[in-house]
Scaffold this motif. Structure first.
Motif, mmCIF file in Angstrom:
data_model
loop_
_atom_site.group_PDB
_atom_site.id
_atom_site.type_symbol
_atom_site.label_atom_id
_atom_site.label_comp_id
_atom_site.label_asym_id
_atom_site.label_seq_id
_atom_site.Cartn_x
_atom_site.Cartn_y
_atom_site.Cartn_z
ATOM 1 N N LEU A 155 0.870 -1.135 -0.018
ATOM 2 C CA LEU A 155 0.174 0.147 -0.172
ATOM 3 C C LEU A 155 0.771 1.200 -0.072
ATOM 4 C CD1 LEU A 155 -2.866 0.821 0.028
ATOM 5 C CD2 LEU A 155 -2.896 0.870 2.594
ATOM 6 N N ARG A 156 1.947 1.505 0.547
ATOM 7 C CA ARG A 156 2.732 2.543 0.751
ATOM 8 C C ARG A 156 3.470 2.648 -0.771
ATOM 9 N NH1 ARG A 156 6.140 2.358 6.270
ATOM 10 N NH2 ARG A 156 6.978 4.189 5.472
ATOM 11 N N ARG A 157 3.802 1.820 -1.270
ATOM 12 C CA ARG A 157 4.515 1.905 -2.567
ATOM 13 C C ARG A 157 3.429 2.466 -3.543
ATOM 14 N NH1 ARG A 157 6.764 -2.650 -2.799
ATOM 15 N NH2 ARG A 157 8.712 -1.890 -2.028
ATOM 16 N N TYR A 158 2.264 1.771 -3.418
ATOM 17 C CA TYR A 158 1.095 2.228 -4.444
ATOM 18 C C TYR A 158 0.734 3.766 -4.193
ATOM 19 C CZ TYR A 158 -3.036 1.936 -6.952
ATOM 20 O OH TYR A 158 -4.208 2.033 -7.994
ATOM 21 N N ASN A 159 0.681 4.207 -2.736
ATOM 22 C CA ASN A 159 0.417 5.326 -2.332
ATOM 23 C C ASN A 159 1.249 6.442 -2.827
ATOM 24 O OD1 ASN A 159 -2.365 4.575 -1.658
ATOM 25 N ND2 ASN A 159 -1.536 4.453 0.346
ATOM 26 N N LEU A 160 2.578 6.100 -2.848
ATOM 27 C CA LEU A 160 3.673 6.785 -3.043
ATOM 28 C C LEU A 160 3.551 7.341 -4.709
ATOM 29 C CD1 LEU A 160 6.708 8.159 -3.494
ATOM 30 C CD2 LEU A 160 7.421 5.744 -3.738
ATOM 31 N N LEU A 161 3.408 6.138 -5.582
ATOM 32 C CA LEU A 161 3.192 6.585 -6.966
ATOM 33 C C LEU A 161 1.910 7.235 -7.300
ATOM 34 C CD1 LEU A 161 4.633 3.245 -8.366
ATOM 35 C CD2 LEU A 161 5.915 5.460 -8.335
ATOM 36 N N ALA A 162 0.830 6.897 -6.528
ATOM 37 C CA ALA A 162 -0.458 7.531 -6.746
ATOM 38 C C ALA A 162 -0.412 9.127 -6.387
ATOM 39 C CB ALA A 162 -1.530 7.073 -5.913
ATOM 40 N N ASP A 163 0.501 9.525 -5.332
ATOM 41 C CA ASP A 163 0.707 10.760 -4.868
ATOM 42 C C ASP A 163 1.437 11.581 -6.178
ATOM 43 O OD1 ASP A 163 -0.655 10.476 -2.757
ATOM 44 O OD2 ASP A 163 0.972 10.275 -1.363
ATOM 45 N N CYS A 164 2.386 10.772 -6.614
ATOM 46 C CA CYS A 164 3.234 11.477 -7.670
ATOM 47 C C CYS A 164 2.542 11.789 -8.882
ATOM 48 C CB CYS A 164 4.327 10.691 -7.947
ATOM 49 S SG CYS A 164 5.570 10.380 -6.856
ATOM 50 N N TYR A 165 1.534 11.003 -9.149
ATOM 51 C CA TYR A 165 0.507 11.212 -10.312
ATOM 52 C C TYR A 165 -0.368 12.526 -10.077
ATOM 53 C CZ TYR A 165 1.528 7.513 -13.496
ATOM 54 O OH TYR A 165 2.394 6.928 -14.461
ATOM 55 N N ARG A 166 -0.846 12.501 -8.693
ATOM 56 C CA ARG A 166 -1.691 13.440 -8.252
ATOM 57 C C ARG A 166 -0.823 14.853 -8.164
ATOM 58 N NH1 ARG A 166 -3.144 9.424 -4.212
ATOM 59 N NH2 ARG A 166 -5.242 8.888 -4.734
ATOM 60 N N ALA A 167 0.475 14.817 -7.964
ATOM 61 C CA ALA A 167 1.206 15.944 -8.171
ATOM 62 C C ALA A 167 1.486 16.597 -9.660
ATOM 63 C CB ALA A 167 2.707 15.828 -7.191
ATOM 64 N N ALA A 168 1.709 15.512 -10.459
ATOM 65 C CA ALA A 168 1.823 15.706 -11.715
ATOM 66 C C ALA A 168 0.545 16.359 -12.154
ATOM 67 C CB ALA A 168 2.274 14.689 -12.646
ATOM 68 N N ALA A 169 -0.512 15.921 -12.056
ATOM 69 C CA ALA A 169 -1.965 16.119 -12.385
ATOM 70 C C ALA A 169 -2.130 17.767 -11.959
ATOM 71 C CB ALA A 169 -3.114 15.294 -11.901
ATOM 72 N N GLN A 170 -1.641 18.020 -10.832
ATOM 73 C CA GLN A 170 -1.776 19.345 -10.107
ATOM 74 C C GLN A 170 -1.104 20.428 -11.014
ATOM 75 O OE1 GLN A 170 -1.231 19.838 -5.920
ATOM 76 N NE2 GLN A 170 -1.837 22.012 -5.926
ATOM 77 N N GLU A 171 0.252 19.951 -11.388
ATOM 78 C CA GLU A 171 1.054 20.794 -12.025
ATOM 79 C C GLU A 171 0.491 21.109 -13.555
ATOM 80 O OE1 GLU A 171 5.521 20.081 -14.103
ATOM 81 O OE2 GLU A 171 5.337 19.561 -11.884
ATOM 82 N N ILE A 172 -0.176 19.971 -14.035
ATOM 83 C CA ILE A 172 -0.664 20.079 -15.562
ATOM 84 C C ILE A 172 -1.873 20.751 -15.391
ATOM 85 C CG2 ILE A 172 -1.420 18.520 -17.377
ATOM 86 C CD1 ILE A 172 0.772 16.481 -16.311
ATOM 87 N N GLY A 173 -2.693 20.400 -14.532
ATOM 88 C CA GLY A 173 -4.008 21.278 -14.612
ATOM 89 C C GLY A 173 -5.104 20.455 -14.967
ATOM 90 N N GLU A 174 -4.920 19.107 -14.661
ATOM 91 C CA GLU A 174 -5.850 17.846 -15.187
ATOM 92 C C GLU A 174 -6.211 17.260 -13.817
ATOM 93 O OE1 GLU A 174 -7.530 16.877 -17.283
ATOM 94 O OE2 GLU A 174 -6.964 17.638 -19.274
ATOM 95 N N ILE A 175 -7.274 16.348 -13.885
ATOM 96 C CA ILE A 175 -7.417 15.256 -12.675
ATOM 97 C C ILE A 175 -6.663 14.049 -13.019
ATOM 98 C CG2 ILE A 175 -9.872 15.952 -12.616
ATOM 99 C CD1 ILE A 175 -10.807 13.442 -13.824
ATOM 100 N N PRO A 176 -6.035 13.478 -11.928
ATOM 101 C CA PRO A 176 -5.137 12.535 -12.030
ATOM 102 C C PRO A 176 -5.408 11.197 -12.759
ATOM 103 C CG PRO A 176 -5.296 13.254 -9.442
ATOM 104 C CD PRO A 176 -6.148 13.832 -10.492
ATOM 105 N N SER A 177 -6.604 10.785 -13.097
ATOM 106 C CA SER A 177 -7.179 9.739 -13.839
ATOM 107 C C SER A 177 -6.583 10.083 -15.454
ATOM 108 C CB SER A 177 -8.351 9.452 -13.538
ATOM 109 O OG SER A 177 -9.343 10.488 -13.839
ATOM 110 N N LYS A 178 -6.931 11.393 -15.632
ATOM 111 C CA LYS A 178 -6.698 11.468 -16.855
ATOM 112 C C LYS A 178 -5.261 11.734 -17.562
ATOM 113 C CE LYS A 178 -11.201 13.850 -17.846
ATOM 114 N NZ LYS A 178 -12.004 14.609 -18.197
#
Length: 191
Positions: A155-178
């Motif tokens: 779970l911690r490894r999964y969440n680490l990568l999910a948080d990186c996708y969330r950070a990238a999404a915030q930077e890009i201006g999209e939702i993480p799933s997109k």
């Protein structure tokens, strides 16, 4: 396998890899990636006779180690025949329970890929879930692992990568799933 506990530098590097993959996408790839979960949602409604949650749950339950085309085929077949087939026993049991009326959130592992896949398909505009599959992992770490274990059951490894996708999404201006879906399209079309 990447460490469960990462440094801030590693997190920044994973996030940068995701944003670089996003920026490498063609206009067509961005369009197809942004629409990926919308199309999956529409398919879930179609195969389930109008019940998006049930359709999304069965698709998610039958998704492990299957191509999207095969996943769609066996999910549609399950609804047509009234019983799931063509997968391992655990996946079939979950799909059959969902088709019988059990809420997918009671059947699927909601804190890992399968549960998040269900959530993204059930509601493509949900800004919280992030699907971290082998492709999402390989994008973030800039390395193709092939058949090697990525440790995404932790779970911690999964969440680490999910948080990186969330950070990238915030930077890009999209939702993480997109962001995940667009980068997935670029990644699988790399050859």
């Amino acid at each position: 396998m990447i460490p469960v506990k990462s440094t801030e530098e590693q997190r920044i590097d994973y996030t940068r890899a995701i944003t670089e993959k996003w920026h490498a996408a063609t206009s067509d790839q961005k369009t197809r990636g942004r629409d990926w979960y919308v199309r999956a949602h529409e398919f879930s409604v179609e195969i389930s006779g109008g019940d998006a949650k049930k359709g999304a749950g069965v698709l998610a339950a039958l998704s492990a180690n299957k191509s999207w085309a095969e996943n769609c085929r066996i999910a549609q077949k399950a609804f047509t025949e009234g019983v799931a087939s063509g997968h391992v026993r655990d996946a079939l049991t979950k799909a059959n329970r969902i088709m019988a009326g059990t809420d997918p959130s009671e059947v699927l592992p909601m804190q890992l890929k399968t549960g998040y896949f269900y959530l993204c398909i059930a509601d493509p505009e949900n800004a919280e879930p992030v699907v971290i599959d082998r492709h999402a992992h390989d994008i973030a770490v800039r390395k193709i692992y092939g058949q090697r274990d990525r440790g995404l059951g932790a779970l911690r490894r999964y969440n680490l990568l999910a948080d990186c996708y969330r950070a990238a999404a915030q930077e890009i201006g999209e939702i993480p799933s997109k962001v995940q879906a667009v980068t997935w399209v670029v990644h699988i079309e790399r050859n």
